[in-house]
Design an enzyme around this catalytic site. Structure first.
Site, mmCIF file in Angstrom:
data_model
loop_
_atom_site.group_PDB
_atom_site.id
_atom_site.type_symbol
_atom_site.label_atom_id
_atom_site.label_comp_id
_atom_site.label_asym_id
_atom_site.label_seq_id
_atom_site.Cartn_x
_atom_site.Cartn_y
_atom_site.Cartn_z
ATOM 1 C CG ASP A 43 39.846 41.674 62.374
ATOM 2 O OD1 ASP A 43 39.976 42.730 61.727
ATOM 3 O OD2 ASP A 43 40.818 40.947 62.690
ATOM 4 C CE LYS B 295 41.319 37.266 62.481
ATOM 5 N NZ LYS B 295 40.993 38.189 63.596
ATOM 6 C CE LYS C 153 44.298 39.366 61.830
ATOM 7 N NZ LYS C 153 43.620 40.327 62.750
#
Length: 214
Positions: A89, A151, A180
């Site tokens: 991430d 995300k 996400k």
């Protein structure tokens, strides 16, 4: 639908101990979460604890501000994969975005993506700092770079995910890019609302509460 299969069970507290990460991994196995999300320091531990399970290991790169140079993020990602990370991430360079240096952001994402040799890459855009135009632009960049996920948030920014963020992204993403939602999601109802809005992964540190446990 087993909602925990959407969840990255997360502990990114700066005070997290070995015992905390061990409990996190045990919890993720118990509830069949998609992954645990831990700081790079704990990737080896999480990898060892989860090696006989279906739970993946996620870690963070350029976290939480995103203002590291590309080379630093690239090195972090490579080292994390070598330590056993399955998913990365990465926080984008928000300063570069504000400068409208879109080529820099695109190249940064591509270099980190290529460095991890096919591992799942989630690009954190920190929507709390962005306007709608910027969210759309970053969604388009993620489309072009063929990363796995966009995300919403680190959980350390001015706010967490919002349903509006997810809806904007969903309207502008391609068929490959997944979403996400992360930051401030604490209840089963919230998880279901974000999934309905288009998220296919949820970042949260509140799995027990979501599952109705104290």
């Amino acid at each position: 639908m087993e909602i925990t299969s959407y969840i990255d069970d997360t502990n990114l507290k700066v005070t997290a101990t070995t015992d905390d990460i061990t409990k996190l991994c045990e919890e993720a196995i118990k509830y069949h979460c998609a992954s645990v999300c831990v700081h790079p320091y704990y990737v080896r531990l999480a990898h060892e604890l989860l090696k006989d399970s279906s739970v993946a290991v996620t870690t963070v790169v350029g976290f939480p501000l995103g203002m590291n140079t590309t080379g630093v993020k690239q090195y972090e990602a490579i080292e994390a994969v070598n330590d056993g990370a399955d998913e990365i991430d990465m926080v984008i360079n928000i300063g570069a975005l504000k400068n409208k240096d879109y080529d820099y952001i695109k190249q940064e994402i591509e270099e980190v993506r290529d460095a991890v040799d096919g591992k799942v890459v989630k690009v954190i855009i920190e929507t709390g700092y962005l306007n709608q135009e910027e969210i759309i632009k970053l969604t388009e960049i993620c489309n072009e770079t063929f990363v796995h996920f966009i995300k919403t948030s680190t959980g350390f920014g001015p706010r967490g995910a919002s349903l509006e963020d997810v809806k904007i992204i969903r309207e502008h993403k391609n068929e490959v890019l997944e979403i996400k939602a992360s930051g401030g999601i604490k209840t089963e109802e919230e998880v279901l609302r974000f999934i309905e809005a288009g998220a296919t992964r949820i970042g949260t540190s509140h799995v027990k509460e979501i599952m109705g446990e104290k």
